[in-house]
Design a protein around this motif. Structure first.
Motif, short mmCIF file in Angstrom:
data_model
loop_
_atom_site.label_atom_id
_atom_site.label_comp_id
_atom_site.label_asym_id
_atom_site.label_seq_id
_atom_site.Cartn_x
_atom_site.Cartn_y
_atom_site.Cartn_z
N LEU A 140 1.32 -0.98 0.33
CA LEU A 140 -0.36 -0.02 0.10
C LEU A 140 1.22 1.46 0.08
N GLY A 141 2.08 1.60 0.92
CA GLY A 141 2.90 2.19 1.17
C GLY A 141 3.75 2.30 -0.96
N ASP A 142 4.15 1.36 -1.01
CA ASP A 142 4.37 2.02 -2.55
C ASP A 142 3.19 2.60 -3.54
N SER A 143 1.91 2.24 -3.41
CA SER A 143 1.09 2.17 -4.14
C SER A 143 0.72 3.43 -3.74
N ILE A 144 1.35 4.41 -2.65
CA ILE A 144 1.25 5.49 -2.62
C ILE A 144 2.08 6.61 -2.98
N ALA A 145 2.78 6.08 -3.19
CA ALA A 145 4.34 6.42 -3.77
C ALA A 145 4.18 6.51 -5.39
N LEU A 146 3.86 5.42 -5.74
CA LEU A 146 3.41 5.62 -7.36
C LEU A 146 2.50 6.39 -7.85
N MET A 147 1.45 6.97 -7.13
CA MET A 147 0.38 7.43 -7.30
C MET A 147 0.77 8.83 -7.13
N MET A 148 1.93 9.82 -6.31
CA MET A 148 1.93 10.97 -5.61
C MET A 148 2.96 11.28 -6.46
N VAL A 149 3.87 10.55 -7.07
CA VAL A 149 4.70 10.61 -8.75
C VAL A 149 4.32 11.17 -9.55
N ASP A 150 2.68 10.16 -10.24
CA ASP A 150 2.12 10.11 -11.25
C ASP A 150 1.13 11.78 -11.27
N ASN A 151 0.95 12.05 -10.10
CA ASN A 151 0.18 13.04 -9.54
C ASN A 151 0.94 14.22 -9.69
N LYS A 152 2.25 13.92 -9.23
CA LYS A 152 2.35 15.75 -9.44
C LYS A 152 3.84 15.69 -10.41
N ASN A 153 3.25 14.36 -11.48
CA ASN A 153 4.29 14.71 -12.49
C ASN A 153 6.18 14.34 -12.28
N ILE A 154 5.78 13.96 -11.31
CA ILE A 154 7.79 13.92 -10.99
C ILE A 154 8.30 12.33 -11.71
N GLU A 155 9.58 13.42 -13.02
CA GLU A 155 10.46 12.51 -13.19
C GLU A 155 11.33 11.65 -12.57
N LEU A 156 11.35 10.10 -12.66
CA LEU A 156 11.81 9.47 -11.88
C LEU A 156 13.19 9.30 -11.44
N ASN A 157 14.01 9.78 -12.36
CA ASN A 157 15.37 10.07 -12.36
C ASN A 157 15.50 11.25 -11.34
N SER A 158 14.81 12.23 -11.45
CA SER A 158 14.98 13.41 -10.54
C SER A 158 15.34 12.78 -8.75
N LEU A 159 14.44 11.39 -8.78
CA LEU A 159 14.03 11.22 -6.89
C LEU A 159 15.81 11.17 -7.18
N TRP A 160 17.13 10.72 -7.14
CA TRP A 160 18.06 9.90 -6.85
C TRP A 160 18.46 11.54 -6.49
N GLU A 161 18.44 12.51 -6.29
CA GLU A 161 18.78 13.18 -5.19
C GLU A 161 18.26 13.21 -3.16
N TYR A 162 16.90 12.31 -4.12
CA TYR A 162 16.74 12.13 -2.02
C TYR A 162 17.31 10.92 -1.30
N HIS A 163 18.10 9.92 -2.78
CA HIS A 163 18.23 8.71 -2.02
C HIS A 163 19.77 8.79 -1.20
N ALA A 164 20.20 8.16 -0.99
CA ALA A 164 21.48 8.08 0.66
C ALA A 164 22.05 8.28 -0.34
N ASN A 165 23.78 8.77 -0.44
CA ASN A 165 24.61 8.59 -0.85
C ASN A 165 25.70 8.09 0.15
N LEU A 166 25.70 7.78 1.16
CA LEU A 166 27.30 7.37 1.99
C LEU A 166 27.07 5.89 1.74
N GLU A 167 26.53 5.91 0.94
CA GLU A 167 26.40 4.34 0.81
C GLU A 167 27.77 2.83 0.28
#
Length: 186
Positions: free
Chosen positions: A159-186
């Motif tokens: 359900l959480g993943d469905s909500i995230a997908l719906m929010m991405v679609d509703n906001k027309n977020i470009e998927l590649n732009s989301l990497w700025e929020y991903h952890a980068n100290l890994e």
């Protein structure tokens, strides 16, 4: 059919039956509350907490300011914030205590569970029902063959993943732009 194939058939059929029967308007109301909130807090216990932590991380990946109750960097909750409670029964004591406390600060409380008439209903401003065997049995109710309450945690996570997908679609977020929020100290 192998035992593995039988087990995965049970899992996937139960999850599909559950998620297919979640009311879209309840999910839309939750998304609206998430979008409106300054900060989104999550509370649950045990395996439900693990699913909620994954949801919090997924929403953080799309730019939502999320916190899990009890984490060391948790800020104060305010009347501009949302608390999402994961509790199948709606009777688990720790989430009930936290929901009560959140209401004292006039935060919005959303409950994801199986029973809309649980004790949590006295605190919840909105409710998303996962139609899994509980006190309230409807034609959509899924009775699970899995041990414990596994179907609830699985369905909650998806359900959480469905909500995230719906929010991405509703906001027309470009998927590649989301990497700025991903952890980068890994």
């Amino acid at each position: 059919m192998s035992n593995y194939n039988k087990a995965t058939k049970i899992l996937t059929e139960e999850i599909q039956a559950t998620l297919t029967n979640v009311k879209g308007e309840e999910v839309e109301a939750l998304i609206e509350a998430i979008n409106k909130a300054d900060k989104v807090f999550f509370v649950g216990v045990g395996r439900v907490l693990l699913s909620l932590q994954a949801i919090a991380k997924r929403l953080a990946h799309i730019g939502v300011q999320t916190y899990v109750v009890g984490q060391i960097t948790e800020p104060a909750i305010t009347d501009k914030d949302l608390l999402i409670v994961g509790s199948g029964s709606g009777e688990t004591q720790f989430p009930l205590i936290i929901a009560n406390k959140a209401k004292q600060y006039n935060a919005t409380v959303a409950h994801i569970g199986t029973n809309p008439e649980s004790s949590m209903s006295q605190y919840a401003d909105l409710f998303v029902r996962l139609p899994i065997g509980s006190k309230e049995v409807t034609p959509e109710t899924v009775e699970s063959k899995q041990p414990m309450k596994s179907l609830f945690e699985q369905s909650l996570l998806l359900l959480g993943d469905s909500i995230a997908l719906m929010m991405v679609d509703n906001k027309n977020i470009e998927l590649n732009s989301l990497w700025e929020y991903h952890a980068n100290l890994e």
